[in-house]
Design a protein around this motif. Structure first.
Motif, PDB file in Angstrom:
ATOM      1  N   MET A   1      37.939  27.345  54.946  1.00 29.12           N
ATOM      2  CA  MET A   1      38.334  28.359  54.001  1.00 29.12           C
ATOM      3  C   MET A   1      37.117  28.703  53.144  1.00 29.12           C
ATOM      4  O   MET A   1      36.279  27.861  52.877  1.00 29.12           O
ATOM      5  CB  MET A   1      39.469  27.801  53.131  1.00 29.12           C
ATOM      6  CG  MET A   1      40.084  28.830  52.226  1.00 29.12           C
ATOM      7  SD  MET A   1      41.435  28.169  51.218  1.00 29.12           S
ATOM      8  CE  MET A   1      42.730  28.052  52.422  1.00 29.12           C
ATOM      9  N   SER A   2      37.018  29.904  52.736  1.00 33.20           N
ATOM     10  CA  SER A   2      35.930  30.297  51.849  1.00 33.20           C
ATOM     11  C   SER A   2      36.507  30.986  50.618  1.00 33.20           C
ATOM     12  O   SER A   2      37.607  31.520  50.636  1.00 33.20           O
ATOM     13  CB  SER A   2      34.960  31.220  52.583  1.00 33.20           C
ATOM     14  OG  SER A   2      35.602  32.411  52.936  1.00 33.20           O
ATOM     15  N   TRP A   3      35.741  30.961  49.571  1.00 33.44           N
ATOM     16  CA  TRP A   3      36.188  31.524  48.296  1.00 33.44           C
ATOM     17  C   TRP A   3      36.416  33.018  48.401  1.00 33.44           C
ATOM     18  O   TRP A   3      35.609  33.738  48.991  1.00 33.44           O
ATOM     19  CB  TRP A   3      35.143  31.237  47.227  1.00 33.44           C
ATOM     20  CG  TRP A   3      35.242  29.852  46.688  1.00 33.44           C
ATOM     21  CD1 TRP A   3      34.607  28.740  47.183  1.00 33.44           C
ATOM     22  CD2 TRP A   3      36.012  29.418  45.587  1.00 33.44           C
ATOM     23  NE1 TRP A   3      34.945  27.649  46.435  1.00 33.44           N
ATOM     24  CE2 TRP A   3      35.806  28.033  45.437  1.00 33.44           C
ATOM     25  CE3 TRP A   3      36.863  30.061  44.697  1.00 33.44           C
ATOM     26  CZ2 TRP A   3      36.411  27.291  44.439  1.00 33.44           C
ATOM     27  CZ3 TRP A   3      37.456  29.319  43.694  1.00 33.44           C
ATOM     28  CH2 TRP A   3      37.233  27.936  43.576  1.00 33.44           C
ATOM     29  N   LYS A   4      37.508  33.473  47.802  1.00 31.77           N
ATOM     30  CA  LYS A   4      37.864  34.888  47.745  1.00 31.77           C
ATOM     31  C   LYS A   4      38.607  35.138  46.450  1.00 31.77           C
ATOM     32  O   LYS A   4      38.987  34.205  45.759  1.00 31.77           O
ATOM     33  CB  LYS A   4      38.774  35.284  48.908  1.00 31.77           C
ATOM     34  CG  LYS A   4      38.151  35.150  50.267  1.00 31.77           C
ATOM     35  CD  LYS A   4      39.127  35.546  51.343  1.00 31.77           C
ATOM     36  CE  LYS A   4      38.501  35.284  52.704  1.00 31.77           C
ATOM     37  NZ  LYS A   4      39.401  35.584  53.781  1.00 31.77           N
ATOM     38  N   TRP A   5      38.830  36.385  46.155  1.00 30.60           N
ATOM     39  CA  TRP A   5      39.690  36.736  45.027  1.00 30.60           C
ATOM     40  C   TRP A   5      40.778  37.650  45.541  1.00 30.60           C
ATOM     41  O   TRP A   5      40.628  38.291  46.579  1.00 30.60           O
ATOM     42  CB  TRP A   5      38.902  37.392  43.887  1.00 30.60           C
ATOM     43  CG  TRP A   5      38.447  38.782  44.165  1.00 30.60           C
ATOM     44  CD1 TRP A   5      37.256  39.157  44.713  1.00 30.60           C
ATOM     45  CD2 TRP A   5      39.175  39.982  43.915  1.00 30.60           C
ATOM     46  NE1 TRP A   5      37.196  40.510  44.823  1.00 30.60           N
ATOM     47  CE2 TRP A   5      38.367  41.055  44.337  1.00 30.60           C
ATOM     48  CE3 TRP A   5      40.424  40.265  43.386  1.00 30.60           C
ATOM     49  CZ2 TRP A   5      38.774  42.379  44.247  1.00 30.60           C
ATOM     50  CZ3 TRP A   5      40.827  41.583  43.290  1.00 30.60           C
ATOM     51  CH2 TRP A   5      39.999  42.619  43.711  1.00 30.60           C
ATOM     52  N   GLU A   6      41.876  37.695  44.813  1.00 31.47           N
ATOM     53  CA  GLU A   6      42.963  38.602  45.171  1.00 31.47           C
ATOM     54  C   GLU A   6      43.843  38.865  43.955  1.00 31.47           C
ATOM     55  O   GLU A   6      43.834  38.101  42.990  1.00 31.47           O
ATOM     56  CB  GLU A   6      43.786  38.054  46.336  1.00 31.47           C
ATOM     57  CG  GLU A   6      44.446  36.724  46.088  1.00 31.47           C
ATOM     58  CD  GLU A   6      45.115  36.187  47.340  1.00 31.47           C
ATOM     59  OE1 GLU A   6      46.353  36.229  47.388  1.00 31.47           O
ATOM     60  OE2 GLU A   6      44.403  35.717  48.242  1.00 31.47           O
ATOM     61  N   PHE A   7      44.553  39.975  44.025  1.00 29.73           N
ATOM     62  CA  PHE A   7      45.510  40.297  42.976  1.00 29.73           C
ATOM     63  C   PHE A   7      46.740  39.431  43.159  1.00 29.73           C
ATOM     64  O   PHE A   7      47.149  39.139  44.277  1.00 29.73           O
ATOM     65  CB  PHE A   7      45.937  41.768  43.044  1.00 29.73           C
ATOM     66  CG  PHE A   7      44.857  42.739  42.635  1.00 29.73           C
ATOM     67  CD1 PHE A   7      44.425  42.805  41.320  1.00 29.73           C
ATOM     68  CD2 PHE A   7      44.287  43.587  43.562  1.00 29.73           C
ATOM     69  CE1 PHE A   7      43.446  43.700  40.937  1.00 29.73           C
ATOM     70  CE2 PHE A   7      43.303  44.492  43.183  1.00 29.73           C
ATOM     71  CZ  PHE A   7      42.884  44.543  41.868  1.00 29.73           C
ATOM     72  N   ALA A   8      47.349  39.023  42.055  1.00 35.66           N
ATOM     73  CA  ALA A   8      48.565  38.229  42.103  1.00 35.66           C
ATOM     74  C   ALA A   8      49.609  38.838  41.189  1.00 35.66           C
ATOM     75  O   ALA A   8      49.286  39.555  40.243  1.00 35.66           O
ATOM     76  CB  ALA A   8      48.278  36.791  41.673  1.00 35.66           C
ATOM     77  N   PHE A   9      50.846  38.536  41.474  1.00 39.45           N
ATOM     78  CA  PHE A   9      51.968  38.939  40.636  1.00 39.45           C
ATOM     79  C   PHE A   9      51.978  40.457  40.417  1.00 39.45           C
ATOM     80  O   PHE A   9      51.777  41.215  41.350  1.00 39.45           O
ATOM     81  CB  PHE A   9      51.955  38.181  39.303  1.00 39.45           C
ATOM     82  CG  PHE A   9      51.812  36.706  39.439  1.00 39.45           C
ATOM     83  CD1 PHE A   9      52.736  35.968  40.159  1.00 39.45           C
ATOM     84  CD2 PHE A   9      50.746  36.053  38.877  1.00 39.45           C
ATOM     85  CE1 PHE A   9      52.607  34.599  40.298  1.00 39.45           C
ATOM     86  CE2 PHE A   9      50.606  34.678  39.015  1.00 39.45           C
ATOM     87  CZ  PHE A   9      51.542  33.962  39.724  1.00 39.45           C
ATOM     88  N   GLY A  10      52.177  40.895  39.203  1.00 43.04           N
ATOM     89  CA  GLY A  10      52.269  42.312  38.884  1.00 43.04           C
ATOM     90  C   GLY A  10      50.947  43.041  38.909  1.00 43.04           C
ATOM     91  O   GLY A  10      50.914  44.269  38.897  1.00 43.04           O
ATOM     92  N   ALA A  11      49.842  42.310  38.946  1.00 42.16           N
ATOM     93  CA  ALA A  11      48.529  42.964  38.960  1.00 42.16           C
ATOM     94  C   ALA A  11      48.345  43.800  40.217  1.00 42.16           C
ATOM     95  O   ALA A  11      47.719  44.862  40.183  1.00 42.16           O
ATOM     96  CB  ALA A  11      47.414  41.932  38.847  1.00 42.16           C
ATOM     97  N   GLU A  12      48.902  43.353  41.317  1.00 42.45           N
ATOM     98  CA  GLU A  12      48.793  44.104  42.563  1.00 42.45           C
ATOM     99  C   GLU A  12      49.496  45.448  42.436  1.00 42.45           C
ATOM    100  O   GLU A  12      48.987  46.480  42.850  1.00 42.45           O
ATOM    101  CB  GLU A  12      49.381  43.306  43.718  1.00 42.45           C
ATOM    102  CG  GLU A  12      49.224  43.992  45.056  1.00 42.45           C
ATOM    103  CD  GLU A  12      49.703  43.125  46.199  1.00 42.45           C
ATOM    104  OE1 GLU A  12      49.345  43.449  47.331  1.00 42.45           O
ATOM    105  OE2 GLU A  12      50.424  42.141  45.977  1.00 42.45           O
ATOM    106  N   GLU A  13      50.662  45.438  41.836  1.00 43.01           N
ATOM    107  CA  GLU A  13      51.415  46.673  41.636  1.00 43.01           C
ATOM    108  C   GLU A  13      50.683  47.596  40.663  1.00 43.01           C
ATOM    109  O   GLU A  13      50.589  48.798  40.883  1.00 43.01           O
ATOM    110  CB  GLU A  13      52.816  46.353  41.107  1.00 43.01           C
ATOM    111  CG  GLU A  13      53.720  47.559  40.989  1.00 43.01           C
ATOM    112  CD  GLU A  13      54.078  48.183  42.329  1.00 43.01           C
ATOM    113  OE1 GLU A  13      54.258  49.414  42.355  1.00 43.01           O
ATOM    114  OE2 GLU A  13      54.169  47.474  43.339  1.00 43.01           O
TER     115      GLU A  13
END
Length: 85
Positions: A1-13
């Motif tokens: 696995m390598s480091w990444k970022w992603e939107f979570a919860f309501g931030a994606e919406e």
């Protein structure tokens, strides 16, 4: 696995309706956070203990809140606030 970022919860919406230039700044700062987390936590999956405290980052046009989850090697953007109307 390598480091990444992603939107979570309501931030994606919220990201779906945010201006593109604001999102570009959020993504740029999130990339910086990923590089920093990766440098500090070289063996992320083997991490034992609690995760570091998240924080808020101010970018032109607003801000975002993030949380680092070391064992998952992820930086989650959990909230974005765009001040552009």
């Amino acid at each position: 696995m390598s480091w990444k970022w992603e939107f979570a919860f309501g931030a994606e919406e919220a990201a779906r309706t945010a201006p593109a230039d604001f999102l570009a700044r959020v993504e740029e700062k999130a990339d910086e956070l990923v590089r920093a987390a990766e440098a500090v936590h070289i063996h992320g999956q083997a991490h034992e203990g609690i995760d570091p405290k998240g924080g808020d980052v101010i970018v032109p046009g607003g801000m975002f809140a993030y949380q680092v989850v070391v064992r998952s090697e992820r930086v989650y953007v959990v909230q974005i606030t765009c001040l552009g109307f």
